[in-house]
Write an enzyme that holds these catalytic residues in place. Structure first.
Site, short mmCIF file in Angstrom:
data_model
loop_
_atom_site.label_atom_id
_atom_site.label_comp_id
_atom_site.label_asym_id
_atom_site.label_seq_id
_atom_site.Cartn_x
_atom_site.Cartn_y
_atom_site.Cartn_z
CG ASP A 35 43.46 42.59 47.55
OD1 ASP A 35 42.98 43.60 47.01
OD2 ASP A 35 44.69 42.39 47.65
CD1 TRP A 40 36.01 39.37 39.18
CD2 TRP A 40 34.97 41.27 38.64
NE1 TRP A 40 34.75 39.04 38.73
CE2 TRP A 40 34.09 40.19 38.39
CE3 TRP A 40 34.52 42.57 38.38
CZ2 TRP A 40 32.80 40.37 37.90
CZ3 TRP A 40 33.24 42.76 37.89
CH2 TRP A 40 32.39 41.65 37.65
CG ASN A 83 42.03 50.77 51.13
OD1 ASN A 83 41.42 49.91 51.76
ND2 ASN A 83 43.06 50.44 50.34
NE ARG A 86 42.71 51.23 47.09
CZ ARG A 86 42.36 49.99 46.86
NH1 ARG A 86 41.24 49.75 46.22
NH2 ARG A 86 43.12 48.99 47.25
#
Ligand code: IPE
Ligand code: IPE
Ligand code: MG
Length: 270
Positions: A35, A40, A83, A86
């Site tokens: 994760d 990042w 997911n 998304r």
């Protein structure tokens, strides 16, 4: 486990950690919730997908380390059924990266005797992804080393729900008696069947939750939360987590071993 010199250079940080690791008490199976890719990238002013791209290096590094240590299995949570919520572009990029990864790493997996095993609702993935997965499974089927299990379109609740449905259907056909549905029956039908439950679960990025991963299998797993964002996760971080794991006392509901009698965290449930 390979000789230390092949895992890390003498004098390196990795080597220093490795020397604190007891090779006889390694976990059999490590699971990782990878994760923090989005954060990042955002921290660098980049689009989220660049975080996923950068995360591939971390995947390669942990797979390599797991293989060198001779772990039985490593399970990586790559895409949850949630997911799909998304943006389409992000989902498509993740799938493309996965295909690319398999294409590039397949030969390395084969030559290193690693067995590739995807788990999750694979039938709902793109045809081309399914083909790449099937090819990797077929080409590594005879490998006897570390199992590289990748959770894709995976949901722990879905895995268990499907199992209940199968039990009901089999019972209706008279193929199984209700009393025959015990823990062993369930375990034999889990996506992960044949593998020991994870001894250690690592979640990166500072989040402290399970997010619908391996709900049955994690019953007695030791959990380590790392603040490191996944693209920055390196061999040294994995080794540190293993050293930390070896300090833990696994009790499985029993009592602490008596003083002087060391428990073996590497040993799964008897
Ligand atoms: C993990 O990183 C990768 C997947 C879930 C596919 P995230 O994309 O969840 O990164 P954050 O949590 O938004 O930083
Ligand atoms: C869990 O991460 C799923 C994967 C790593 C594939 P998420 O980023 O999707 O989890 P939540 O939404 O923060 O719980
Ligand atoms: Mg996340």
């Amino acid at each position: 486990m390979q000789p230390l010199d092949e895992i890390a250079q003498p004098g390196s940080r990795e080597r220093e950690i490795l020397e604190r690791l007891d090779p006889h008490r390694l976990p059999r199976h490590v699971a990782i919730i990878m994760d923090g890719n989005g954060r990042w990238a955002q921290a660098r002013g980049l689009p989220r997908v660049e975080g996923h791209r950068a995360g591939v290096r971390a995947v390669r590094e942990v797979v390599e380390t797991a293989a060198r240590l001779g772990l039985e299995a490593i399970t990586l949570y790559a895409f949850s059924t949630e997911n799909w919520k998304r943006p389409r572009h992000e989902v498509l990029t993740l799938m493309a990266l996965l295909e690319e990864y398999i294409g590039r790493e397949l030969e390395t997996m084969r030559s290193n005797n690693l067995r590739f095993r995807p788990i999750g609702r694979l039938d709902e993935l793109d045809r081309s992804v399914q083909k790449a997965l099937a090819r990797a499974v077929a080409q590594t089927a005879a490998c006897t080393g570390t199992v590289i299990q990748i959770a894709l379109n995976y949901s722990g609740r879905q895995e268990l729900t499907e199992l209940v449905r199968a039990a009901v259907a089999e019972a209706r056909l008279g193929a199984v008696a209700a009393e025959a549905v015990d823990e062993a029956w369930v375990e034999a039908r889990l996506a992960t069947s044949g593998l020991a439950d994870p001894d250690l679960l690592i979640r990166t990025s500072g989040e402290q939750r399970i997010s619908n991963f391996l709900l049955w299998q994690l019953a007695y797993t030791e959990i380590a939360f790392s603040p490191v964002l996944w693209p920055d996760f390196r061999q040294a971080d994995l080794l540190e987590a293993l050293v930390d794991y070896q300090q833990r006392e696994r009790r499985f509901g029993g009592l602490a071993p008596q003083a002087g009698v060391l428990s073996a965290p590497g040993t799964a449930r008897a």
